[in-house]
Write an enzyme that holds these catalytic residues in place. Sequence first.
Site, PDB file in Angstrom:
ATOM      1  N   PRO A   1      38.595  33.738  44.408  1.00 52.93           N
ATOM      2  CA  PRO A   1      37.613  34.630  45.025  1.00 52.93           C
ATOM      3  C   PRO A   1      37.379  35.854  44.139  1.00 52.93           C
ATOM      4  CG  PRO A   1      39.259  33.933  46.635  1.00 52.93           C
ATOM      5  CD  PRO A   1      39.767  33.530  45.289  1.00 52.93           C
ATOM      6  N   PHE A   2      36.114  36.244  43.995  1.00 56.46           N
ATOM      7  CA  PHE A   2      35.711  37.309  43.074  1.00 56.46           C
ATOM      8  C   PHE A   2      34.773  38.242  43.813  1.00 56.46           C
ATOM      9  CE2 PHE A   2      33.041  39.264  39.886  1.00 56.46           C
ATOM     10  CZ  PHE A   2      33.758  39.313  38.696  1.00 56.46           C
TER      11      PHE A   2
ATOM     12  N   THR B   1      44.717  34.298  48.337  1.00 49.41           N
ATOM     13  CA  THR B   1      45.594  33.114  48.330  1.00 49.41           C
ATOM     14  C   THR B   1      45.586  32.369  49.661  1.00 49.41           C
ATOM     15  OG1 THR B   1      47.526  34.372  49.077  1.00 49.41           O
ATOM     16  CG2 THR B   1      47.170  34.211  46.701  1.00 49.41           C
ATOM     17  N   LEU B   2      45.130  33.028  50.731  1.00 49.74           N
ATOM     18  CA  LEU B   2      45.171  32.384  52.057  1.00 49.74           C
ATOM     19  C   LEU B   2      43.784  32.035  52.572  1.00 49.74           C
ATOM     20  CD1 LEU B   2      47.823  34.627  53.926  1.00 49.74           C
ATOM     21  CD2 LEU B   2      48.214  32.543  52.583  1.00 49.74           C
TER      22      LEU B   2
ATOM     23  N   TYR C   1      50.940  58.327  40.700  1.00 47.60           N
ATOM     24  CA  TYR C   1      50.036  57.527  39.874  1.00 47.60           C
ATOM     25  C   TYR C   1      50.221  58.026  38.448  1.00 47.60           C
ATOM     26  CZ  TYR C   1      45.492  55.177  38.974  1.00 47.60           C
ATOM     27  OH  TYR C   1      44.482  54.350  38.537  1.00 47.60           O
TER      28      TYR C   1
ATOM     29  N   GLY D   1      34.078  42.405  43.111  1.00 50.66           N
ATOM     30  CA  GLY D   1      33.434  43.179  42.059  1.00 50.66           C
ATOM     31  C   GLY D   1      34.060  42.909  40.702  1.00 50.66           C
ATOM     32  N   GLY D   2      35.147  42.189  40.684  1.00 45.41           N
ATOM     33  CA  GLY D   2      35.782  41.854  39.410  1.00 45.41           C
ATOM     34  C   GLY D   2      36.590  42.988  38.808  1.00 45.41           C
TER      35      GLY D   2
END
Lengths: 515, 515
Positions: B123-124, B256-257, B436, B126-127
């Site tokens: 599944p993609f 993954t699901l 971060y 906005g990449g």
Amino acid sequence: MTRSWWGWGNVENAVTGDERAALTKRIGTLMPSADLTVHEPPEVSDLDLPDPRVTPPQALADLCSADRTDRAAHAHGKAFRDVVRNLLGEVRNPPDLVVHPRTEADVVDVLDWATKANIAVIPFGGGSSVVGGIEPRFDGPAVSLDLGKLDQVLEIDRTSRAARIQAGVLGPALEDQLREHDLTLRHFPQSFEFSSLGGWLATRAGGHFATLYTHIDDLVESMRVVTPSGISESRRLPGSGAGPSPDRMFLGSEGTLGVITQAWMRLQDRPKWRANASVHFDDYAAAVNCTRAIAQSGLYPTNCRLLDPVEAFINAGTSSAGGVLVLAFESADHPVDAWLARALELCRDHSGAVQEQTKASENWRSSFLRMPYQRDALATQSMIAETFETACTWNRFDELKAAVTAAANDAMRTVGVTGVVTCRFTHVYPDGPAPYFGIYAAGRWGATLSQWDDIKVAVSEALANAGGTITHHHAVGRDHRPWYDRQRPDPFAAALRAAKSALDPAGILNPGVLL
Amino acid sequence: MTRSWWGWGNVENAVTGDERAALTKRIGTLMPSADLTVHEPPEVSDLDLPDPRVTPPQALADLCSADRTDRAAHAHGKAFRDVVRNLLGEVRNPPDLVVHPRTEADVVDVLDWATKANIAVIPFGGGSSVVGGIEPRFDGPAVSLDLGKLDQVLEIDRTSRAARIQAGVLGPALEDQLREHDLTLRHFPQSFEFSSLGGWLATRAGGHFATLYTHIDDLVESMRVVTPSGISESRRLPGSGAGPSPDRMFLGSEGTLGVITQAWMRLQDRPKWRANASVHFDDYAAAVNCTRAIAQSGLYPTNCRLLDPVEAFINAGTSSAGGVLVLAFESADHPVDAWLARALELCRDHSGAVQEQTKASENWRSSFLRMPYQRDALATQSMIAETFETACTWNRFDELKAAVTAAANDAMRTVGVTGVVTCRFTHVYPDGPAPYFGIYAAGRWGATLSQWDDIKVAVSEALANAGGTITHHHAVGRDHRPWYDRQRPDPFAAALRAAKSALDPAGILNPGVLL
């Protein structure tokens, strides 16, 4: 203090004397034809309890009790239908044994034994389930795993304001231990005195905060869960995005995936500043709109409980045409006057009459704490007195309330009782309220169980059809299964079933709940 | 606008001219020995792309693209290591086809085909994955399922402040559609322009709000997910306690699901009141304590970003011995001056110097939006420029920061580069911050990938050992697997694996991610 085997809380705190007389008088005024004769509960010695069908291995014998009172007290939860069955002496499926582990290792050993011997294990915290969550409602042997001895706060992290806590601790013992450190969990469900941390986690309990941290879920930093396939312990984290949350799988698992033995919980500083008010409305629609505006304001009141006119009258002794909003803010850091002031401005915008003297609020609070005891007293007098709760989006609330009230009134007519339906919001979200309904009706001695069961089916159908959840914080248990099964997406049910098989291959954990 | 196949965002917005010159000058001053020669990216026509190994069935042919640029642009995410591989022309595992479904039914058909033909489906959205989440890093055929055409807001519920939204919509298109209704999702990750609602949900993205609604998780009312075993749709609810949350299983499932096709999202009114300030500290420990006090105050600032001295210098152009705290409050309902005033009182209590003129804040914000483009420019100049993030409890933060910084510096020495480590808090919780980190180092052209990979291993080990999560909001993908596998409790892994088998029996969905 002696815990009641058949009803709520401690025997010494039960409704008697003047309180009973006042209650009887109040009900008699509302429902003059009600037969309010008091029926005393049976003695445990009078109960026809089947003998235990299992014998523990020697190593676990010390932890196991076959005591009749212990078994009777672990046979049912504390719903109205549980109390009534107890009053009628109908204790048909008590657990064969009550097991009292002293350590987590004991819990592991019990699950090992039960897996090998194919004995159902029902995790038991405070026993306050109102949804049939702790009842061996099935054939075959069962033990009740009472975690009450795991009741210690093990570690405090003052900097992060968190504590590692054993799951069996009840509310008051937990708060006592935290008070020494000037900390508090501030999770105060109505069952607070007789429910446990592990029970709150397993059932996604709803607590003190009307907004933001409504469910115990949000106060969990990490959990430790004994499953038949090993111990699962999540890392202490304030937040994470590493895959689906492990804790969120166990939260709400209601004893079907594992036994929660410990959790790191997020704590609060003890509040120093408080501000509260009650607001009366002439029009309930305006009161709902006002509550919605507050829920969407970003002010996050600690209490934001809208009582409808019937609830305000019955449980707060307050007459109002459109209901009463009980509002409170609290903080350990700063005065909250600016917060309350803005909320009251919103109330006035919605034609609310503000009373900074919160008599309704105080009345309601003391009533809140006595309610379960009074419910029991009413049950002995042939009254039907029970609550049920849901949550829905704001756009559906008017319809849901109308449908549920109509269904309750229709059902009461059908089963031949006279009664009232009350509604309050226990929690509110920007996108919807959590309405909590009460039903008080004069039933017929010996028939109140089936009368209530019929009413419960009717209101559950109504709220499911109106888009509500079958439970916002009472859990699913065995009583809510038909509606839960419809509400839960089928692929998720398949995933949950698969997860259960992986963690509990013998299927011993709380059979009949969720799956 | 033309999307870049190899780097961030739109080709037209790339760093050029004066911005490149300024950047080069700034780096040159900090790191005089750096070789900042610009290396231009290859053309797609120069790439040695393997031919597609699969042919779609006739019914799906219209949706499938074997276009070289399309395939190259779907081969990698947008991490530093992705950009560098693209710059070096190393595009070894592009998807065989890119599939562009127009409807949810198309998604169902694609999963049916892929299940039968045993083709991996990635599944993609906005990449923008920075963790190898959308890369076919495995043998065997794969299609990239680009949901970009599912980009509509389908329904608005103004009363509940919620909207039903297709998962493929990118941030700006989503906000444009909500603006007509005076509503906003207010989810602004750094990737906002080039990431999708479905991607945010699948990866538990972190957004605009520094406190409270930090992850997209909290803004979800219900989700619709196409799995190979059927469509899962949860009921729209503001809150629920009915078993483990179905949505929480799909949140963070990283494709993954199932494939998220729609969600009802909780929205916000557009803010009308704002108040902000920046606070300079002489001592970083005091700054951290101050930030913790604010996080635990119940004030819930919208922004509460503590920049350490290096971060403040590099990305906000501000010199400070102990760091700068950027604070902001916003509201659609009320002025927030009382909120800011109390927060600033806390800052003064912790020896912070308050500047209500928030130049640092503005500098930092514009820098924030340009960072990904500048990162690409630096990558073409042999610089190593990458970030990584975590969360930990407050009691562990000092040690974690020291350990991560030491590990980064050691690793940089080992791989022979000179650089700096920066740290900011993106989100803060009562029980801990989400630090971060950024690393900016002068690498050697052709070697920056392996240099960075070595540094990444070192810092990931350090933060895992110090009790942090391997990701607070960047997700797991393929890059974080070793540390995720250690962090995740084993019984939960077994449960997740079982859930995956139930929903995706052929194992076609995003193989290698999470499981």
